[in-house]
Write an enzyme that holds these catalytic residues in place. Sequence first.
Site, PDB file in Angstrom:
ATOM      1  N   CYS A 134       0.984  -1.275  -0.183  1.00  0.00           N
ATOM      2  CA  CYS A 134       0.294  -0.193  -0.083  1.00  0.00           C
ATOM      3  C   CYS A 134       0.928   1.320   0.200  1.00  0.00           C
ATOM      4  O   CYS A 134       1.995   1.318   1.236  1.00  0.00           O
ATOM      5  CB  CYS A 134      -0.858  -0.011   1.528  1.00  0.00           C
ATOM      6  SG  CYS A 134      -1.415   1.773   1.517  1.00  0.00           S
ATOM      7  N   CYS A 137      -0.444   3.805   1.860  1.00  0.00           N
ATOM      8  CA  CYS A 137      -0.500   3.989   3.766  1.00  0.00           C
ATOM      9  C   CYS A 137       1.690   3.909   3.741  1.00  0.00           C
ATOM     10  O   CYS A 137       1.466   4.526   5.111  1.00  0.00           O
ATOM     11  CB  CYS A 137      -0.609   2.555   4.330  1.00  0.00           C
ATOM     12  SG  CYS A 137      -1.963   1.727   3.691  1.00  0.00           S
ATOM     13  N   ASP A 138       2.105   3.703   3.466  1.00  0.00           N
ATOM     14  CA  ASP A 138       3.746   3.600   3.432  1.00  0.00           C
ATOM     15  C   ASP A 138       4.288   4.352   2.538  1.00  0.00           C
ATOM     16  O   ASP A 138       5.948   4.639   2.921  1.00  0.00           O
ATOM     17  CB  ASP A 138       3.763   2.370   3.741  1.00  0.00           C
ATOM     18  CG  ASP A 138       3.176   0.839   4.668  1.00  0.00           C
ATOM     19  OD1 ASP A 138       2.809   2.228   5.640  1.00  0.00           O
ATOM     20  OD2 ASP A 138       2.948   0.055   3.871  1.00  0.00           O
TER      21      ASP A 138
END
Length: 309
Positions: A134, A137-138
């Site tokens: 992701c 997300c990261d």
Amino acid sequence: MESYKTVIIGSGPAGYTAAIYLSRANMQPLLLEGIQPGGQLTTTTLIENFPGFADGVDANQLMGQMRQQALNLGTQIRAGVVTKVDLSVRPFRLTIDETAEIEAESLIVATGAAAKYLGLPSETKFRGMGVSACATCDGFFYRKRDVAVVGGGDTACEEATYLATLCRQVYMIVRKPFLRASQAMQQRVFATPNIEVLFEYNTAEVLGDQTAGVTGIRIRKTDGSERTLDVAGLFLAIGHHPSTELFEGQLELDDEGYIRVEAGTSRTSVEGVFAAGDVKDPHYRQAIAAAGSGCVAALDCERYLRSRR
Ligand code: NDP
């Protein structure tokens, strides 16, 4: 047999949000946690894009808070995996862990989806330490560093262009000699100077150590030649599996296996069954979107239950 007005299957943001709303509406829901309590988010660390947390929030802490909020409001939460569902009878019948049977007047399916991984032992070793599925997300953790994205579909192109805004260099590892993504996405990729697409390459090994995490990847071309890329992050974008095996032949699913819902609602093809979160959403796949759809499913479900009284 135990009988419930409503049962929620799944313990990600969609499931817990539905539980919070249905508990407040006095529907005494039972939530079944499933195979991965807390859902996909528990595989990541800091979440910086969930509104309400100015400094970000630890993913496990966030899920713990959602669980506690549901419990405080009266949700019954039970560990266990639903192994069979019969939607052809009323009330619906569910089997938990192959043994216990329960009945439910209504059902919210929030079983989520799981990112596909390549299946390399070195990839598993560095999951959460440089290997991610992701970018939204990261990606932030790899600012000004070099990263690689595996895949050639729309998700891979989207993730690569997003990462290109943060990272120094982005490599796309594509196993075919072409991208599968839409023309528009391909054009964006080719127009981004710090993305290099490496066609006809597969990832052979993720390199790194337990202190630094990922330090590189070894990739192999279809002609057998190999090269090493010094990257700090490896993002998998090779598709997701919705967790809908239980519902095959019972709920209408799309070609990819995602649950079909009536546009603008959470209503599935079976009256009294509602779907929320990634299990019905191949596109957005964000915690906040899943939480929102859990709310929608709870409101639809509450209306359905009240209309039957
Ligand atoms: P796709 O299935 O479209 O693409 C998966 C990609 O991963 C393909 O390039 C595939 O290669 C590659 N791949 C699969 N398995 C492996 C493997 N083991 N090793 C290496 N590469 C592999 O998935 P997406 O998640 O990209 O998209 C899913 C759906 O969502 C699509 O319909 C897409 O259009 C849509 N979507 C739309 C977006 C938008 O409109 N903004 C954004 C994101 C997704 P190969 O081609 O060789 O099979």
